[in-house]
Design a protein around this motif. Structure first.
Motif, mmCIF file in Angstrom:
data_model
loop_
_atom_site.group_PDB
_atom_site.id
_atom_site.type_symbol
_atom_site.label_atom_id
_atom_site.label_comp_id
_atom_site.label_asym_id
_atom_site.label_seq_id
_atom_site.Cartn_x
_atom_site.Cartn_y
_atom_site.Cartn_z
ATOM 1 N N ALA A 147 25.295 16.911 131.672
ATOM 2 C CA ALA A 147 25.276 18.143 130.876
ATOM 3 C C ALA A 147 24.719 19.303 131.685
ATOM 4 N N ASP A 148 23.665 19.053 132.433
ATOM 5 C CA ASP A 148 23.042 20.094 133.251
ATOM 6 C C ASP A 148 23.995 20.568 134.345
ATOM 7 N N ARG A 149 24.721 19.633 134.935
ATOM 8 C CA ARG A 149 25.679 19.989 135.984
ATOM 9 C C ARG A 149 26.767 20.925 135.446
ATOM 10 N N VAL A 150 27.345 20.573 134.287
ATOM 11 C CA VAL A 150 28.421 21.385 133.713
ATOM 12 C C VAL A 150 27.881 22.729 133.227
ATOM 13 N N ALA A 151 26.716 22.701 132.591
ATOM 14 C CA ALA A 151 26.112 23.944 132.094
ATOM 15 C C ALA A 151 25.845 24.907 133.238
ATOM 16 N N THR A 152 25.325 24.388 134.348
ATOM 17 C CA THR A 152 25.044 25.225 135.518
ATOM 18 C C THR A 152 26.333 25.801 136.093
ATOM 19 N N ALA A 153 27.381 24.963 136.160
ATOM 20 C CA ALA A 153 28.661 25.442 136.682
ATOM 21 C C ALA A 153 29.220 26.566 135.820
ATOM 22 N N LEU A 154 29.072 26.450 134.501
ATOM 23 C CA LEU A 154 29.553 27.495 133.603
ATOM 24 C C LEU A 154 28.750 28.790 133.762
ATOM 25 N N ARG A 155 27.439 28.668 133.776
ATOM 26 C CA ARG A 155 26.602 29.867 133.815
ATOM 27 C C ARG A 155 26.686 30.598 135.150
ATOM 28 N N GLN A 156 26.929 29.872 136.222
ATOM 29 C CA GLN A 156 26.902 30.494 137.543
ATOM 30 C C GLN A 156 28.284 30.888 138.053
ATOM 31 N N TYR A 157 29.321 30.551 137.320
ATOM 32 C CA TYR A 157 30.678 30.844 137.786
ATOM 33 C C TYR A 157 30.918 32.352 137.782
ATOM 34 N N LYS A 158 31.497 32.853 138.860
ATOM 35 C CA LYS A 158 31.771 34.285 138.976
ATOM 36 C C LYS A 158 33.266 34.519 139.096
ATOM 37 N N VAL A 159 33.749 35.519 138.375
ATOM 38 C CA VAL A 159 35.160 35.880 138.416
ATOM 39 C C VAL A 159 35.302 37.216 139.140
ATOM 40 N N PRO A 160 36.076 37.278 140.207
ATOM 41 C CA PRO A 160 36.264 38.554 140.904
ATOM 42 C C PRO A 160 36.911 39.588 139.985
ATOM 43 N N ALA A 161 36.476 40.820 140.099
ATOM 44 C CA ALA A 161 37.027 41.881 139.248
ATOM 45 C C ALA A 161 37.208 43.162 140.046
#
Length: 415
Positions: A147-161
């Motif tokens: 759960a921590d691994r997936v949560a971290t991946a979601l919170r830290q993911y960056k989308v170029p804009a």
């Protein structure tokens, strides 16, 4: 996401409505957690007064802002993220996404909640996540690291804009038009070929959809069948729905139905698909009197015939006669009986072909056309790339199969 929920991100009126389904949202989150790129965003920076609007299922009261962000490209992604990760948006079916901690995959709202199913809004909020493991998730505490691994991946993911600072709306809509209409999208066959391309080594020798098309043209003199039709024919041979999802075609994981020719790999399927196509084309040339693809009325019919000749390589004479009649019945009736959709033509007719039952299959095909209303074309409008002209050019075959229609002679009652 925080900016979206606070009302800093807006969707212009010229954007299309939200069109994604649950499957699209699931794939988006799967790509994010795997670290795959999900494309760039294009945002228009402009001064915006206070306003209320909806973003997906979220009702947002946005304050006035000197630098609000208006979505030019990326609406479906932003809307999916903002809704699926929020408690309010999560209540609606398209955005009701969970993560299965044990299976390590995102799932749509399950009919029966298991201890390892955790809602995305909980997974996205660290405080809620810890509280969830103290309460609902106490039976799966050993899965906290996942759960921590997936949560971290979601919170830290960056989308170029890209940020566009331009007050002229005409320029903005021109950018939108170019991004969405210029260039050429990959067709289904190109996507399939990319998914199953294999390694670079040996690529020149391996069979692929384009080579199959070239080989068939050389073997039959029928002309070059487009790769989309080749793909649909190969899929129809292996299962009754040629428009099914292609991503798991050669894997047992994620398939809804088993292939009808089991234990064959991709290249065996290609080779057998080619042979079935050649038999179907031979039937068209010798029985239906369609000598070349230029005179083939609907390519969906070649897909259907490929499936039939894959299961029944040497059909009985009466079966061949009924198949010829079916071809011309569909030709003069058009796709109207299938709700105007050529995709439905191949789906409906392919589903009538059942492995191991030649007679039942051909009768099922004939029954599918029982309510059709044939209308022979006239010479008033003659364009050689249209179905009506191809029918007229094949008049002898049409006359034999449709003029003065009587009982088909096999006792089945069909006309």
């Amino acid at each position: 996401m925080a900016q979206a929920w606070k009302g800093r991100i807006h969707v212009p009126h010229f954007q299309r409505d939200f069109r994604w389904g649950t499957t699209d949202v699931l794939r988006l989150f799967d790509s994010i957690v795997k670290g795959y790129p999900i494309g760039n965003l294009l945002l228009w920076v402009r001064e915006t007064p206070a306003r209320s609007f909806t973003l997906g299922q979220l009702r947002i009261d946005a304050p006035a802002a000197a630098d609000a962000l208006w979505v030019v490209d990326g609406q479906q992604r932003i809307t999916s993220l903002a809704n699926a990760l929020s408690p309010e948006g999560h209540l609606h079916e398209a955005f009701s996404i969970y993560y299965d901690l044990r299976e390590k995959r995102f799932i749509a709202q399950p009919k029966t909640r298991e201890p390892q199913h955790i809602a995305l809004p909980v997974l996205f909020d660290l405080k809620k996540l810890i509280g969830w493991f103290r309460a609902e998730g106490e039976l799966v505490t050993e899965l906290f690291d996942e759960a921590d691994r997936v949560a971290t991946a979601l919170r830290q993911y960056k989308v170029p804009a890209y940020l566009v600072r331009q007050d002229d709306l005409d320029i903005l809509t021109d950018i939108f038009d170019r991004m969405n209409n210029y260039g050429k999208r990959l067709n289904r066959a190109e996507i399939f070929s990319a998914l199953y391309a294999g390694p670079e080594e040996g690529a020149e020798e391996r069979l692929n959809l384009s080579r199959i098309a070239d080989r068939i043209a050389a073997r039959t003199g029928f002309g070059t069948v487009d790769t989309d039709t080749v793909l649909a024919s190969i899929l129809a041979r292996r299962g009754p729905d040629p428009s099914r999802d292609i991503r798991n075609e050669f894997s047992s994981v994620g398939r809804r139905t088993a292939p009808e020719f089991e234990d064959e790999d991709q290249y065996v399927a290609y080779g057998e698909g080619e042979e079935a196509l050649v038999r179907a084309i031979g039937f068209l040339q010798t029985q239906a009197e369609v000598p070349h693809i230029a005179l083939l009325v609907y390519r969906a019919l070649l897909v259907v015939l490929t499936r039939f000749f894959a299961h029944f390589p040497e059909p009985e004479p009466n079966t061949r006669r009924l198949l010829r009649r079916l071809y011309w019945r569909v030709a003069v009736s058009g796709p109207a009986v299938f709700k105007g959709s050529f995709t439905q033509v191949s789906r409906v007719l392919c589903a009538r072909i059942r492995k191991g039952d030649e007679h039942g299959s051909v009768m099922g095909l004939m029954d599918a056309m029982a309510e059709a209303q044939p209308a022979l074309p006239t010479i008033e409008r003659f364009r050689t790339n249209e179905a009506a002209a191809k029918i007229i050019l094949s008049t002898p075959a049409v006359d034999r199969d449709l003029a003065g229609r009587g009982r088909c002679g096999d006792g089945c009652g069909h006309r």
